[in-house]
Design an enzyme around this catalytic site. Structure first.
Site, mmCIF file in Angstrom:
data_model
loop_
_atom_site.group_PDB
_atom_site.id
_atom_site.type_symbol
_atom_site.label_atom_id
_atom_site.label_comp_id
_atom_site.label_asym_id
_atom_site.label_seq_id
_atom_site.Cartn_x
_atom_site.Cartn_y
_atom_site.Cartn_z
ATOM 1 N N TYR A 81 0.842 -1.205 0.000
ATOM 2 C CA TYR A 81 0.000 0.000 0.000
ATOM 3 C C TYR A 81 0.876 1.254 0.000
ATOM 4 O O TYR A 81 0.687 2.178 -0.806
ATOM 5 C CB TYR A 81 -0.902 -0.019 1.232
ATOM 6 C CG TYR A 81 -1.847 1.153 1.336
ATOM 7 C CD1 TYR A 81 -2.958 1.264 0.500
ATOM 8 C CD2 TYR A 81 -1.634 2.161 2.283
ATOM 9 C CE1 TYR A 81 -3.831 2.344 0.604
ATOM 10 C CE2 TYR A 81 -2.496 3.238 2.393
ATOM 11 C CZ TYR A 81 -3.591 3.325 1.552
ATOM 12 O OH TYR A 81 -4.448 4.399 1.656
HETATM 13 N N1 LIG Z 1 -9.350 6.244 5.184
HETATM 14 C C1 LIG Z 1 -8.071 6.482 5.403
HETATM 15 O O1 LIG Z 1 -7.609 6.435 6.560
HETATM 16 C C2 LIG Z 1 -7.131 6.854 4.285
HETATM 17 C C3 LIG Z 1 -5.854 7.315 4.615
HETATM 18 C C4 LIG Z 1 -4.973 7.659 3.596
HETATM 19 C C5 LIG Z 1 -5.373 7.554 2.289
HETATM 20 N N2 LIG Z 1 -6.610 7.091 1.992
HETATM 21 C C6 LIG Z 1 -6.950 7.008 0.569
HETATM 22 O O2 LIG Z 1 -8.101 7.788 0.316
HETATM 23 C C7 LIG Z 1 -8.845 7.211 -0.756
HETATM 24 C C8 LIG Z 1 -10.273 6.974 -0.298
HETATM 25 O O3 LIG Z 1 -10.250 6.174 0.858
HETATM 26 P P1 LIG Z 1 -11.552 5.930 1.757
HETATM 27 O O4 LIG Z 1 -11.064 5.651 3.127
HETATM 28 O O5 LIG Z 1 -12.566 6.996 1.531
HETATM 29 O O6 LIG Z 1 -12.025 4.537 1.126
HETATM 30 P P2 LIG Z 1 -13.440 3.802 1.133
HETATM 31 O O7 LIG Z 1 -14.282 4.296 2.254
HETATM 32 O O8 LIG Z 1 -13.089 2.354 1.047
HETATM 33 O O9 LIG Z 1 -14.105 4.277 -0.250
HETATM 34 C C9 LIG Z 1 -13.452 3.968 -1.440
HETATM 35 C C10 LIG Z 1 -14.150 4.660 -2.601
HETATM 36 O O10 LIG Z 1 -13.418 4.364 -3.788
HETATM 37 C C11 LIG Z 1 -14.203 3.559 -4.647
HETATM 38 N N3 LIG Z 1 -13.378 2.527 -5.235
HETATM 39 C C12 LIG Z 1 -12.610 1.618 -4.591
HETATM 40 N N4 LIG Z 1 -12.024 0.789 -5.472
HETATM 41 C C13 LIG Z 1 -12.458 1.192 -6.700
HETATM 42 C C14 LIG Z 1 -12.250 0.720 -8.010
HETATM 43 N N5 LIG Z 1 -11.486 -0.354 -8.266
HETATM 44 N N6 LIG Z 1 -12.858 1.366 -9.037
HETATM 45 C C15 LIG Z 1 -13.650 2.448 -8.803
HETATM 46 N N7 LIG Z 1 -13.898 2.935 -7.583
HETATM 47 C C16 LIG Z 1 -13.318 2.303 -6.535
HETATM 48 C C17 LIG Z 1 -15.291 2.969 -3.771
HETATM 49 O O11 LIG Z 1 -16.420 2.608 -4.582
HETATM 50 P P3 LIG Z 1 -17.547 1.555 -4.010
HETATM 51 O O12 LIG Z 1 -18.344 2.341 -2.987
HETATM 52 O O13 LIG Z 1 -18.384 1.198 -5.194
HETATM 53 O O14 LIG Z 1 -16.818 0.413 -3.406
HETATM 54 C C18 LIG Z 1 -15.552 4.140 -2.824
HETATM 55 O O15 LIG Z 1 -16.319 5.143 -3.415
HETATM 56 C C19 LIG Z 1 -8.089 5.926 -1.145
HETATM 57 O O16 LIG Z 1 -7.258 6.190 -2.234
HETATM 58 C C20 LIG Z 1 -7.298 5.620 0.094
HETATM 59 O O17 LIG Z 1 -6.166 4.836 -0.208
HETATM 60 C C21 LIG Z 1 -7.508 6.746 2.950
#
Ligand SMILES: NC(=O)c1ccc[n+]([C@@H]2O[C@H](COP(=O)([O-])OP(=O)(O)OC[C@H]3O[C@@H](n4cnc5c(N)ncnc54)[C@H](OP(=O)(O)O)[C@@H]3O)[C@@H](O)[C@H]2O)c1
Length: 234
Positions: A146
């Protein structure tokens, strides 16, 4: 255009951009129920919203989503590349199939989303990627792949910013730390304890930073990775 806008950080960004006055197209992978909720919120704020099912692991689907969005809403002002996935395992057991999928979504998916978007973007537009503070501090066992994907995004953004500078398109990367979304739901209390501010970030806080980076005021910020993590990497 927001890639991955149905839940979490991407949904908060889609809704914030609508409040800022943009019509918003966003992609999602499978959660059409959550996508419909985001569409309803955006329409309530008086803007147009289009939810497009498009898997970021598939370059053709990404390109199709951009074409669909442009067809419905016109040429792009902003692209936010948020879709990403987290799978954790130590090096001894990390399977190649999952490794490839993470690269497909978190790295190639980001590259293709930017490439497809800027082809259809006005000069002076904005690109924002959502990386992670793990690009700076991996922080935990099992996060090697990751963190590698997110470090790749931070590096990609610098070069793309140079490529697009002649068109006055800025390209920046937000690096959130632990944020309260579905992705972190099963480890929230562990993460909270590791953050100097002793809480998780909220998707709205990340969305506020994205709102700034796409604004006119941020026109001189490009190629930057901006960390928003309550002091975690310090
Ligand atoms: N949460 C954290 O602590 C954190 C920290 C650092 C970075 N991030 C980054 O921030 C971003 C969003 O994270 P999040 O925590 O909001 O994640 P999340 O709650 O798991 O939501 C992920 C979103 O991305 C979509 N998605 C995932 N895989 C996809 C794919 N293959 N094709 C199209 N859409 C896809 C999902 O669609 P569906 O709803 O249809 O599944 C959802 O809308 C990511 O890049 C993650 O790595 C998150």
């Amino acid at each position: 255009m927001v890639f991955g806008g149905s839940r979490g950080i991407g949904a908060a960004i889609a809704e914030r951009l609508a409040r800022d006055g943009f019509d918003v197209a966003f992609t999602y992978a499978s959660r059409s129920d959550r996508a419909a909720e985001v569409v309803a919120v955006i329409e309530k704020s008086g803007r147009r919203a289009i939810a497009i099912q498009a898997d970021s692991a598939d370059p053709a689907e990404i390109r199709g989503a951009v074409a669909h969005a442009v067809n419905e809403l016109g040429i792009l002002d902003v692209a936010v590349v948020n879709a990403g996935m987290l799978r954790r395992a130590p090096i001894e057991t990390f399977g190649l199939e999952v490794f490839n999928l993470m690269l497909d979504v978190n790295v190639r998916g980001v590259f293709v989303a930017i490439q497809a978007s800027v082809e259809q973007m006005r000069d002076g537009g904005r690109v924002v990627t959502i990386g992670s503070n793990t690009a700076i501090r991996t922080g935990s066992v099992g996060s090697s792949v990751y963190a590698m994907t997110k470090a790749a995004v931070a590096a990609l953004v610098k070069g793309v910013a140079l490529d697009l500078a002649p068109r006055r398109i800025t390209v920046n990367n937000i690096q959130p730390g632990p944020t309260a979304t579905d992705m972190t739901a099963n480890m929230a209390s562990t993460l909270e304890a590791l953050v100097p501010l002793r809480r998780l970030g909220t998707p709205r806080e990340t969305a506020a930073l994205a709102s700034y980076l796409v604004s006119h005021d941020a026109g001189f910020v490009t190629g930057a990775s901006v960390t928003i993590d309550g002091g975690y990497v310090l």
